[in-house]
Design a protein around this motif. Structure first.
Motif, PDB file in Angstrom:
ATOM      1  N   GLY A  81       0.851  -1.181   0.000  1.00 55.78           N
ATOM      2  CA  GLY A  81       0.000   0.000   0.000  1.00 55.78           C
ATOM      3  C   GLY A  81       0.887   1.230   0.000  1.00 55.78           C
ATOM      4  N   LYS A  82       0.556   2.186  -0.859  1.00 55.82           N
ATOM      5  CA  LYS A  82       1.389   3.386  -0.933  1.00 55.82           C
ATOM      6  C   LYS A  82       0.538   4.558  -1.411  1.00 55.82           C
ATOM      7  CE  LYS A  82       5.657   5.166  -2.871  1.00 55.82           C
ATOM      8  NZ  LYS A  82       6.861   4.871  -3.643  1.00 55.82           N
ATOM      9  N   HIS A  83       0.631   5.654  -0.674  1.00 52.38           N
ATOM     10  CA  HIS A  83       0.035   6.888  -1.186  1.00 52.38           C
ATOM     11  C   HIS A  83       1.008   8.031  -0.970  1.00 52.38           C
ATOM     12  CE1 HIS A  83      -1.151   8.988   2.528  1.00 52.38           C
ATOM     13  NE2 HIS A  83      -1.708   7.878   2.968  1.00 52.38           N
ATOM     14  N   GLU A  84       0.955   8.954  -1.905  1.00 56.88           N
ATOM     15  CA  GLU A  84       1.845  10.114  -1.863  1.00 56.88           C
ATOM     16  C   GLU A  84       1.410  11.045  -0.737  1.00 56.88           C
ATOM     17  OE1 GLU A  84       4.578  10.077  -3.690  1.00 56.88           O
ATOM     18  OE2 GLU A  84       3.848   8.177  -4.507  1.00 56.88           O
ATOM     19  N   GLU A  85       2.190  12.062  -0.511  1.00 60.69           N
ATOM     20  CA  GLU A  85       1.922  13.002   0.572  1.00 60.69           C
ATOM     21  C   GLU A  85       0.577  13.699   0.362  1.00 60.69           C
ATOM     22  OE1 GLU A  85       4.084  17.002   1.406  1.00 60.69           O
ATOM     23  OE2 GLU A  85       5.195  15.416   2.452  1.00 60.69           O
ATOM     24  N   ARG A  86      -0.203  13.724   1.440  1.00 57.47           N
ATOM     25  CA  ARG A  86      -1.476  14.444   1.412  1.00 57.47           C
ATOM     26  C   ARG A  86      -1.763  15.002   2.794  1.00 57.47           C
ATOM     27  NH1 ARG A  86      -4.686   9.173  -0.322  1.00 57.47           N
ATOM     28  NH2 ARG A  86      -4.841   8.056   1.646  1.00 57.47           N
ATOM     29  N   GLU A  87      -2.680  15.934   2.839  1.00 58.55           N
ATOM     30  CA  GLU A  87      -2.976  16.625   4.092  1.00 58.55           C
ATOM     31  C   GLU A  87      -3.962  15.812   4.933  1.00 58.55           C
ATOM     32  OE1 GLU A  87      -4.008  21.184   5.531  1.00 58.55           O
ATOM     33  OE2 GLU A  87      -4.260  20.630   3.436  1.00 58.55           O
ATOM     34  N   ASP A  88      -3.708  15.800   6.254  1.00 55.24           N
ATOM     35  CA  ASP A  88      -4.656  15.209   7.190  1.00 55.24           C
ATOM     36  C   ASP A  88      -4.827  16.174   8.363  1.00 55.24           C
ATOM     37  OD1 ASP A  88      -2.412  14.887   8.788  1.00 55.24           O
ATOM     38  OD2 ASP A  88      -2.568  12.714   8.953  1.00 55.24           O
ATOM     39  N   ASP A  89      -5.398  15.692   9.475  1.00 57.58           N
ATOM     40  CA  ASP A  89      -5.686  16.552  10.624  1.00 57.58           C
ATOM     41  C   ASP A  89      -4.437  17.120  11.286  1.00 57.58           C
ATOM     42  OD1 ASP A  89      -8.329  15.965  10.196  1.00 57.58           O
ATOM     43  OD2 ASP A  89      -8.394  14.379  11.722  1.00 57.58           O
ATOM     44  N   HIS A  90      -3.293  16.458  11.098  1.00 57.67           N
ATOM     45  CA  HIS A  90      -2.072  16.847  11.800  1.00 57.67           C
ATOM     46  C   HIS A  90      -1.040  17.500  10.900  1.00 57.67           C
ATOM     47  CE1 HIS A  90      -3.660  14.442  15.070  1.00 57.67           C
ATOM     48  NE2 HIS A  90      -3.860  13.474  14.194  1.00 57.67           N
ATOM     49  N   GLY A  91      -1.331  17.672   9.638  1.00 55.30           N
ATOM     50  CA  GLY A  91      -0.370  18.238   8.693  1.00 55.30           C
ATOM     51  C   GLY A  91      -0.379  17.418   7.418  1.00 55.30           C
ATOM     52  N   TYR A  92       0.807  17.076   6.939  1.00 57.34           N
ATOM     53  CA  TYR A  92       0.936  16.286   5.719  1.00 57.34           C
ATOM     54  C   TYR A  92       1.551  14.931   6.050  1.00 57.34           C
ATOM     55  CZ  TYR A  92      -0.140  20.473   3.117  1.00 57.34           C
ATOM     56  OH  TYR A  92      -0.775  21.574   2.618  1.00 57.34           O
ATOM     57  N   ILE A  93       1.104  13.924   5.320  1.00 51.00           N
ATOM     58  CA  ILE A  93       1.608  12.576   5.575  1.00 51.00           C
ATOM     59  C   ILE A  93       1.636  11.778   4.276  1.00 51.00           C
ATOM     60  CG2 ILE A  93      -0.676  11.647   6.125  1.00 51.00           C
ATOM     61  CD1 ILE A  93       0.787   9.917   8.265  1.00 51.00           C
ATOM     62  N   SER A  94       2.631  10.906   4.172  1.00 40.86           N
ATOM     63  CA  SER A  94       2.649   9.903   3.110  1.00 40.86           C
ATOM     64  C   SER A  94       2.814   8.553   3.804  1.00 40.86           C
ATOM     65  CB  SER A  94       3.777  10.143   2.113  1.00 40.86           C
ATOM     66  OG  SER A  94       5.027  10.009   2.746  1.00 40.86           O
ATOM     67  N   ARG A  95       2.207   7.529   3.241  1.00 37.27           N
ATOM     68  CA  ARG A  95       2.231   6.208   3.865  1.00 37.27           C
ATOM     69  C   ARG A  95       2.706   5.169   2.855  1.00 37.27           C
ATOM     70  NH1 ARG A  95      -2.766   8.308   5.739  1.00 37.27           N
ATOM     71  NH2 ARG A  95      -2.826   8.497   7.999  1.00 37.27           N
ATOM     72  N   HIS A  96       3.401   4.162   3.374  1.00 39.79           N
ATOM     73  CA  HIS A  96       3.829   3.045   2.544  1.00 39.79           C
ATOM     74  C   HIS A  96       4.049   1.838   3.444  1.00 39.79           C
ATOM     75  CE1 HIS A  96       7.031   0.788   0.155  1.00 39.79           C
ATOM     76  NE2 HIS A  96       5.912   0.660  -0.523  1.00 39.79           N
ATOM     77  N   PHE A  97       3.505   0.677   3.045  1.00 42.59           N
ATOM     78  CA  PHE A  97       3.803  -0.562   3.749  1.00 42.59           C
ATOM     79  C   PHE A  97       3.951  -1.676   2.726  1.00 42.59           C
ATOM     80  CE2 PHE A  97      -0.739  -1.163   3.304  1.00 42.59           C
ATOM     81  CZ  PHE A  97      -0.881  -2.534   3.149  1.00 42.59           C
ATOM     82  N   LEU A  98       4.702  -2.681   3.100  1.00 46.93           N
ATOM     83  CA  LEU A  98       4.934  -3.843   2.268  1.00 46.93           C
ATOM     84  C   LEU A  98       4.952  -5.061   3.175  1.00 46.93           C
ATOM     85  CD1 LEU A  98       5.796  -4.771  -0.665  1.00 46.93           C
ATOM     86  CD2 LEU A  98       8.119  -4.714   0.224  1.00 46.93           C
ATOM     87  N   ARG A  99       4.089  -6.019   2.883  1.00 44.53           N
ATOM     88  CA  ARG A  99       4.039  -7.257   3.673  1.00 44.53           C
ATOM     89  C   ARG A  99       4.175  -8.437   2.728  1.00 44.53           C
ATOM     90  NH1 ARG A  99       3.114  -6.879   8.941  1.00 44.53           N
ATOM     91  NH2 ARG A  99       2.054  -5.023   9.693  1.00 44.53           N
ATOM     92  N   ARG A 100       4.923  -9.446   3.186  1.00 49.50           N
ATOM     93  CA  ARG A 100       5.102 -10.651   2.392  1.00 49.50           C
ATOM     94  C   ARG A 100       4.769 -11.855   3.267  1.00 49.50           C
ATOM     95  NH1 ARG A 100       8.975 -14.485   1.265  1.00 49.50           N
ATOM     96  NH2 ARG A 100      10.489 -13.571   2.692  1.00 49.50           N
ATOM     97  N   TYR A 101       3.926 -12.738   2.723  1.00 49.90           N
ATOM     98  CA  TYR A 101       3.510 -13.946   3.428  1.00 49.90           C
ATOM     99  C   TYR A 101       3.858 -15.148   2.562  1.00 49.90           C
ATOM    100  CZ  TYR A 101       0.652 -10.526   5.886  1.00 49.90           C
ATOM    101  OH  TYR A 101       0.226  -9.427   6.592  1.00 49.90           O
TER     102      TYR A 101
END
Length: 161
Positions: A81-101
């Motif tokens: 899952g990955k999204h570029e920087e965007r605004e939220d309640d606390h400022g700006y954030i970008s998120r990225h996670f990678l899981r392998r099973y």
């Protein structure tokens, strides 16, 4: 001189305690709201292997469906899952996670499926493999026909003529 090792041990213990309660320590158990702000998936359930097969679910509510990918690489399932920087309640954030099973032995990677619920829970599953029948038994289908002919001629009578 004998007090120096005791002092070093005490300093080491105090350092471990301070590190464990520090908000910057990596294994600190963050509150959920803080985990979300850091870009971690809120909950990820350990993979389960049950009567229906292999299944893993995770909360990905902060990602749009287009920001998620599920793929199979060799005998592993990779969820990203990955999204570029965007605004939220606390400022700006970008998120990225990678899981392998890794799929359990015997599971077919070509049969992996995924679903995303309306409340943001991604579930990845693979059906339980069919048990192979090791016997040489084979069922033969019975074909139904019209009436049987009961007057079957004996081959020996035809030879005498």
């Amino acid at each position: 001189m004998a007090t120096i090792p005791a002092m070093l041990s005490l300093i080491n213990d105090m350092d471990r305690l301070t590190t464990a309660i520090s908000p910057y320590y990596h294994s600190y158990n963050w509150p959920m709201s803080r985990q979300l702000a850091l870009g971690k998936p809120e909950r990820s359930i350990s993979p389960l292997v049950g009567k229906d097969g292999f299944q893993v679910s995770m909360d990905v509510a902060h990602f749009k469906p287009s920001e998620l990918t599920v793929k199979v690489v060799d005998n592993s399932i990779v969820v990203e899952g990955k999204h570029e920087e965007r605004e939220d309640d606390h400022g700006y954030i970008s998120r990225h996670f990678l899981r392998r099973y890794t799929l359990p032995k015997g599971y077919d990677a070509n049969k992996v499926m995924s679903s995303l619920s309306s409340d943001g829970v991604l579930t990845v599953m693979a059906p339980k493999p069919q048990l192979e029948d090791k016997s040489n038994e084979r069922h033969i289908q019975i074909q139904q026909t019209g009436p049987a002919h009961l007057n079957v001629k004996d081959n020996t009578e035809e030879k005498k003529k």
